[in-house]
Design a protein around this motif. Structure first.
Motif, PDB file in Angstrom:
ATOM      1  N   GLU B  52      21.663 131.601  12.323  1.00 11.58           N
ATOM      2  CA  GLU B  52      20.502 132.538  12.307  1.00 11.58           C
ATOM      3  C   GLU B  52      20.894 133.855  11.722  1.00 11.58           C
ATOM      4  O   GLU B  52      20.230 134.695  11.767  1.00 11.58           O
ATOM      5  N   LYS B  53      22.144 133.880  11.133  1.00  5.45           N
ATOM      6  CA  LYS B  53      22.650 135.098  10.582  1.00  5.45           C
ATOM      7  C   LYS B  53      22.728 134.923   8.951  1.00  5.45           C
ATOM      8  O   LYS B  53      23.360 134.048   8.474  1.00  5.45           O
ATOM      9  N   LEU B  54      22.377 136.000   8.341  1.00  7.92           N
ATOM     10  CA  LEU B  54      22.315 136.046   6.809  1.00  7.92           C
ATOM     11  C   LEU B  54      23.827 136.003   6.318  1.00  7.92           C
ATOM     12  O   LEU B  54      24.507 137.135   6.734  1.00  7.92           O
ATOM     13  N   SER B  55      24.347 134.738   5.670  1.00  7.09           N
ATOM     14  CA  SER B  55      25.749 135.044   5.452  1.00  7.09           C
ATOM     15  C   SER B  55      25.847 135.091   3.756  1.00  7.09           C
ATOM     16  O   SER B  55      26.866 135.527   3.436  1.00  7.09           O
ATOM     17  N   ILE B  56      24.723 134.657   3.321  1.00  6.61           N
ATOM     18  CA  ILE B  56      24.827 134.839   1.602  1.00  6.61           C
ATOM     19  C   ILE B  56      23.611 135.388   1.093  1.00  6.61           C
ATOM     20  O   ILE B  56      22.525 134.807   1.457  1.00  6.61           O
TER      21      ILE B  56
END
Lengths: 113, 115
Positions: B52-56
């Motif tokens: 659920e976290k933006l990584s790219i």
């Protein structure tokens, strides 16, 4: 990003085997080789993957060269439903539990009845 | 359930509109992806969410705004798009690392036309 090179297009007769080549001369030791295909008007579909050894599944076989600088996707008996664009991809790690696929141009496979 | 669903299938929007694309999966995957595909071109990665976290974010213009409200749902909010943003938008998901090394499951895409 590691890159792959594939022929733009190939043709096969129906019910004949098809060998789709891919060159990846800059592959690193931890890169997995993935193959996806995209049928017309659909999203890409996973076909097979491998690291060092040859792999078989119900859809295809993957032959990986000993130096890992090339691989070949083998469809044992092409059917009309196998007509698609086939992508050879080196999988990068994107983050915790996620992976980055960088699609090249792929090979458009035509199957002749 | 081994499907990634995307709605709507087709979307036509004007350059001043705000719209959203929706993607859903119920396979327990914890990574989700947005790709953009122009006609006769390969898919291009836009965004990756991991747990659920933006990584790219692949340098995507701010008129595209992704959101991952929970582990099953991924949205792409669209605002003030340009005609050149017309494309097929594909969503994908993948299992947590270790179970299958990076196999991604793709939805059928949303065909977007910006007028």
């Amino acid at each position: 990003d590691a890159k792959t090179t594939q022929p733009n297009s190939m043709e096969s007769n129906e019910e004949e085997p098809v060998h789709l080549p891919c060159n990846h001369s800059t592959i690193s030791g931890t890169d997995y080789i993935h193959w996806y295909r995209q049928l017309p008007s659909q999203g890409p579909e996973y076909v097979i993957h491998g690291l060092t050894s040859n792999v078989n599944n119900r859809m295809a076989s993957l032959a990986i060269a000993e130096d890992r600088k090339s691989s070949t996707l083998i469809l044992h008996r092409a059917t009309l439903r196998d007509a698609a664009v086939y992508y050879c991809i080196l999988r990068d790690v994107a983050g915790a539990g996620s992976y980055q696929l960088t699609f090249g141009k792929g090979t458009k496979l035509s199957v002749i009845p | 359930d081994t499907e990634v669903t995307q709605t709507p299938k087709h979307l036509v929007m004007g350059m001043t509109n705000k719209k959203s694309l929706k993607c859903e999966q119920h396979m327990g995957h914890r990574a989700m992806y947005w790709y953009k595909q122009k006609a006769k071109k390969p898919p291009e990665l836009m965004f990756v969410y991991s747990y659920e976290k933006l990584s790219i974010n692949e340098s995507v213009p701010s008129r595209f705004s992704p959101e991952c409200p929970n582990s099953s749902l991924l949205n792409l909010h669209l605002h003030a798009l340009q005609p050149e943003d017309s494309a097929l938008y594909l969503c994908a998901s993948s299992p947590p690392g270790g179970k299958a090394p990076g196999e991604q499951y793709f939805g059928p895409g949303t065909r977007l036309t910006v007028t």
